[in-house]
Design a protein around this motif. Structure first.
Motif, mmCIF file in Angstrom:
data_model
loop_
_atom_site.group_PDB
_atom_site.id
_atom_site.type_symbol
_atom_site.label_atom_id
_atom_site.label_comp_id
_atom_site.label_asym_id
_atom_site.label_seq_id
_atom_site.Cartn_x
_atom_site.Cartn_y
_atom_site.Cartn_z
ATOM 1 N N VAL A 86 0.904 -1.039 0.059
ATOM 2 C CA VAL A 86 0.052 0.001 0.122
ATOM 3 C C VAL A 86 0.850 1.432 0.118
ATOM 4 O O VAL A 86 1.832 1.244 0.761
ATOM 5 N N LEU A 87 0.735 2.097 -0.883
ATOM 6 C CA LEU A 87 1.427 3.250 -0.910
ATOM 7 C C LEU A 87 0.423 4.517 -0.230
ATOM 8 O O LEU A 87 -0.759 4.569 -0.397
ATOM 9 N N VAL A 88 1.124 5.036 0.622
ATOM 10 C CA VAL A 88 0.327 6.020 1.730
ATOM 11 C C VAL A 88 0.745 7.441 1.161
ATOM 12 O O VAL A 88 1.806 7.776 1.430
ATOM 13 N N ARG A 89 -0.218 8.254 0.917
ATOM 14 C CA ARG A 89 0.198 9.555 0.202
ATOM 15 C C ARG A 89 -0.578 10.686 1.124
ATOM 16 O O ARG A 89 -1.689 10.237 1.737
ATOM 17 N N SER A 90 -0.267 11.719 1.243
ATOM 18 C CA SER A 90 -0.962 12.895 1.755
ATOM 19 C C SER A 90 -2.227 13.058 0.837
ATOM 20 O O SER A 90 -2.236 12.840 -0.235
ATOM 21 N N ASN A 91 -3.415 13.605 1.388
ATOM 22 C CA ASN A 91 -4.678 13.740 0.758
ATOM 23 C C ASN A 91 -4.320 14.626 -0.330
ATOM 24 O O ASN A 91 -4.822 14.927 -1.424
ATOM 25 N N LYS A 92 -3.261 15.724 -0.016
ATOM 26 C CA LYS A 92 -3.135 16.893 -0.876
ATOM 27 C C LYS A 92 -2.002 16.490 -2.110
ATOM 28 O O LYS A 92 -1.659 17.205 -3.038
ATOM 29 N N VAL A 140 5.300 4.954 3.092
ATOM 30 C CA VAL A 140 4.730 6.207 3.334
ATOM 31 C C VAL A 140 5.479 7.363 2.523
ATOM 32 O O VAL A 140 6.574 7.393 2.732
ATOM 33 N N PHE A 141 4.734 8.091 1.853
ATOM 34 C CA PHE A 141 5.434 9.326 1.057
ATOM 35 C C PHE A 141 5.655 10.535 2.177
ATOM 36 O O PHE A 141 4.625 10.823 3.130
ATOM 37 N N ASP A 142 6.796 11.072 2.327
ATOM 38 C CA ASP A 142 6.946 11.905 3.318
ATOM 39 C C ASP A 142 6.169 13.546 3.449
ATOM 40 O O ASP A 142 5.955 13.968 4.471
ATOM 41 N N PRO A 143 5.687 13.783 2.340
ATOM 42 C CA PRO A 143 4.975 15.010 2.234
ATOM 43 C C PRO A 143 3.531 15.220 3.279
ATOM 44 O O PRO A 143 2.948 14.020 3.232
ATOM 45 N N HIS A 144 3.759 16.001 4.249
ATOM 46 C CA HIS A 144 2.594 16.122 5.080
ATOM 47 C C HIS A 144 2.887 14.913 6.252
ATOM 48 O O HIS A 144 1.821 14.858 6.989
ATOM 49 N N CYS A 145 3.876 13.918 6.114
ATOM 50 C CA CYS A 145 3.991 13.180 7.086
ATOM 51 C C CYS A 145 4.646 13.565 8.440
ATOM 52 O O CYS A 145 5.578 14.600 8.242
ATOM 53 N N ARG A 146 4.037 13.311 9.641
ATOM 54 C CA ARG A 146 4.843 13.731 10.806
ATOM 55 C C ARG A 146 4.917 12.447 11.869
ATOM 56 O O ARG A 146 4.549 11.354 11.559
ATOM 57 N N ILE A 147 5.989 12.755 12.706
ATOM 58 C CA ILE A 147 6.238 11.655 13.440
ATOM 59 C C ILE A 147 4.938 10.824 14.257
ATOM 60 O O ILE A 147 4.876 9.509 14.265
ATOM 61 N N GLN A 148 3.992 11.597 14.696
ATOM 62 C CA GLN A 148 2.824 11.102 15.287
ATOM 63 C C GLN A 148 2.162 9.991 14.544
ATOM 64 O O GLN A 148 1.724 8.957 14.791
ATOM 65 N N PHE A 149 2.225 10.439 13.003
ATOM 66 C CA PHE A 149 1.366 9.326 12.180
ATOM 67 C C PHE A 149 2.367 8.157 12.164
ATOM 68 O O PHE A 149 1.763 7.088 12.020
#
Length: 729
Positions: free
Chosen positions: A434-440, A499-508
């Motif tokens: 699964v590729l996880v992207r930011s909604n934006k 997980v792609f890094d845009p809008h990703c944070r440690i909490q996620f």
């Protein structure tokens, strides 16, 4: 400039000052090791063959196998110590290990002609590679070679010359001047006899001999002068010459030789091939630097060397032609390469890096992929000419390699089992990803269909108020309400989560790991660490989460895994109705001056251009009249269709290639770039990529309006998103 490039530049600058070079290297490595958080002895499936009996054991060079044809017996050289002298005069004992009998040791003989890099050139003799061993010795004041029978366990024959390489059928051997080699390349020759050519820059004396194994008859093949007058150039005049690394082709008809000369401290090397009968001599590579080579077959040679237009890399060359192909661009440091017996896999190594860690890589040609399978530490007492190179060599089954290593404090022989690595490469991919992207992050289509992977958003669908709360939390790096995360990512049905890094944070990342404790999670840095700043503090990422990047600089600096980027869009036909010669689209990102400078340069050459420059941040739109609003990719696609060339403007030295080169590749467009490192990419083709600062600018108009040259289909396949995902597995 990347660390490796800086190191190579310093090495080149200090070539004329070997003492300074060694001292600088030692100081640099001591400092790097002292400040490093990565202190290991070894990593990988590595097992020791040699015993703990107070002696040191090793085999020697990489182009021969210590295993007999059954893969049961292994040759080794047993010595008292190997870190004080490169070619000790004290004797070494030649032994074999019975790997099917608790590595029991059997004594074969004693040698007085050995060195720390190549041992005594001991090797199993063809055509059966199981009944006889040949090795070098010093007897009655002369170098010689000895053949031992494993059937009678007695010496069978003493030959008048030491061997450097033996033909596969066991009919003849090649030899060279080991005394001159000892002086000019410590660690590769023998020290028993004084050099008879000392003081002569280019002796008109033999340097390569052929010896008949059956009769012992010796034939002089070439003198130093013969090689020096063959396609001579100015750098050879007044230089001191030597030869090294003789390797006979599998069919025994040709051999290769490295011809080296030193002029004012500068080393020049070329790779020459020639028939054993002295005919058809060919200058295969002559761009100053050639290192380790290997015959893939009778017509192709793999080598780590320099091509002036591209740089130092591994190249597969066709003999007696100037045709070549570069492989594994990420492996831009020298190593000892060889092919597996069936020719499908390549093994190579590296020298110790600045932290004194050397690595072993398993590579494949088909996808130009390299995988690190082992890493070992090299103590400082094994350094410079007395270093312990790993010299990986294959067994005959092609499922194991062995190395010489000192990571446990002394030189020993180790085996690395490759069965699981080979199974991985042969087994069809069955893992769901699964590729996880930011909604934006619209780069990847949410509705993309592929049997290997699917796409999920990081967050569930949010209403307007929830989106504002979420965006504020992302911007200020604050905790986000966990119920905002995409519930489909809890106990994901995929085996691998990228997980792609845009809008990703440690909490996620913490939430994702907690809800998928047994899944492989990969954090893919679509941006460089310099760009994302403090958005994702590296020290807070859980050690179980793999970190990958397309930036070789970041991979080197932060010890990330490397993967190329990919082309995410549907490939469309470009048509032939062009409005522009060159099209550029992109954000400022601190490169506006470079962008405008290139535009002026292109305009001055009579090219029609359209540049669409957006601000780095949209709130800066009115700060500069040059800026234009960001446009959707559908419009970008239309501009590309109307243009002959795409402009690629480098963001920074630490970033890898942008998406523009792949855009040009898949749209069959010409590319104009100021990123000089692109010449090291496997899709580089001088007919398709014009590099500002390397190519003649007066010819850019001719370049822009000439047709695109199609590349090998494997290149187009490599940079698809499907192939990109496969490289994580």
């Amino acid at each position: 400039m990347r660390f490796v490039e800086i190191e190579n530049a310093v090495k080149k600058a200090l070539e004329q000052f070997p003492v300074v070079k060694r001292s600088a290297k030692r100081a640099y490595q001591l400092l790097s090791y002292a400040t490093s958080n990565e202190k290991i002895k070894s990593k990988g499936d590595i097992s020791c063959v040699s015993p703990e009996d107070g002696f040191e054991y090793f085999y020697g060079y990489y182009d021969k196998s210590p295993w007999d044809a059954s893969d049961r017996y292994m040759i080794a050289l047993k010595v008292k110590q190997s870190y004080k002298s490169v070619a000790p005069k004290e004797e070494g004992t030649l032994v074999i290990f019975d790997t099917q009998n608790n590595n029991s040791i059997y004594r074969i003989g004693v040698t007085h002609a050995w060195n720390v890099q190549q041992g005594c050139m001991a090797q199993w003799m063809g055509p059966d590679f199981k009944s006889r061993i040949i090795y070098n010795d010093f007897r009655d004041g002369k170098y010689c070679s000895v053949i031992c029978s494993l059937i009678t366990m007695k010496e069978e024959k003493i030959l008048p010359l030491p061997v450097y390489d033996v033909a596969h059928d066991g009919s003849f051997a090649l030899s060279l001047d080991f005394s001159r080699l000892h002086r000019m390349r410590p660690g590769y020759g023998y020290s028993n006899l004084p050099e008879t050519t000392k003081g002569e820059l280019c002796p008109n004396k033999p340097c390569i001999w052929k010896m008949d194994i059956l009769t012992g008859e010796v034939t002089e093949l070439f003198t130093f002068t013969d090689l020096a007058i063959f396609e001579a150039d100015e750098s050879m005049y007044g230089a001191e010459h030597k030869v090294n690394h003789l390797m006979i082709s599998p069919n025994g008809k040709r051999f290769m030789v490295l011809h080296r000369w030193f002029q004012k401290g500068r080393k020049h090397t070329r790779l020459v091939t020639v028939n054993v009968d002295k005919t058809e001599m060919y200058n295969l590579s002559d761009d100053i630097f050639v290192s380790h080579c290997y015959w893939k077959n009778d017509n192709e040679i793999l080598s780590f060397l320099r091509k002036k237009e591209i740089g130092n890399h591994y190249y597969l060359m066709e003999d007696k032609t100037q045709e070549y192909k570069m492989y594994w661009p990420e492996l831009n440091t020298d190593g000892h390469c060889s092919y597996s017996p069936e020719g499908k896999y390549i093994i190579t190594d590296t020298y110790p890096n600045r932290k004194r860690i050397a690595s072993v890589f398993l590579c494949t040609e088909e996808d130009s992929r390299s995988r690190c399978i082992a890493r070992v530490f090299e103590p400082f007492k094994y350094d410079n000419d007395c270093r312990c190179d790993l010299h990986p060599r294959w067994n005959h089954a092609g499922d194991k390699i062995c190395i010489d290593s000192v990571h446990e404090g002394k030189r020993s022989l180790y085996v690395i089992d490759l069965k699981q690595e080979i199974i991985k490469s042969k087994t069809p991919t069955f893992q769901k990803v699964v590729l996880v992207r930011s909604n934006k992050f619209k780069l990847i289509d949410k509705n993309i269909r592929d049997e290997l992977f699917y796409v999920e958003d990081m967050f569930r669908p949010l209403n307007k108020i929830e989106r504002i709360i979420k965006d504020v939390g992302i911007y200020f790096r604050r905790n986000i309400i966990k119920s905002y995360y995409n519930g489909n990512l809890k106990n994901s049905k995929a085996n691998v989560i990228i997980v792609f890094d845009p809008h990703c944070r440690i909490q996620f990342l913490k939430w994702l790991r907690k809800n998928n404790p047994d899944k492989k999670i990969v954090l893919w840095f679509w941006n460089t660490i310099a760009e994302i700043g403090k958005n994702i503090p590296l020290e807070q990422i859980h050690e179980s989460i793999e970190k990958w990047s397309y930036s070789k600089y970041d991979c080197e600096k932060y010890k990330f895994n490397y993967n190329t980027t990919f082309y995410p869009y549907t490939i469309k036909s470009s048509g032939s109705n062009f409005l522009y010669d060159v099209f550029f689209v992109g954000k400022d990102k601190g490169r506006l001056a470079d962008i405008l400078s290139i535009k002026d340069l292109l305009d001055n050459q009579g090219l029609t251009t359209y540049f669409h420059v957006s601000p780095t941040h949209q709130y800066e739109l009115k700060k500069n009249s040059i800026y234009k609003p960001k446009i959707p990719y559908s419009e970008v696609d239309e501009y590309i269709a109307k243009s002959r060339c795409i402009l690629d403007c480098e963001v920074s030295d630490s970033a890898g290639p942008t998406i523009r080169p792949l855009e040009a590749l898949y749209r069959r467009k010409k590319l104009i770039t100021n990123n000089k490192s692109l010449i090291m990419e496997d899709y580089y083709c001088k007919d398709n990529i014009f590099v500002i600062g390397i190519n003649d600018i007066s010819k850019i108009r001719e370049f822009a309006r000439s047709p695109y040259k199609e590349l090998n289909e494997t290149i187009y396949k490599k940079y698809t998103i499907h192939s990109w995902v496969e490289r994580f597995l």
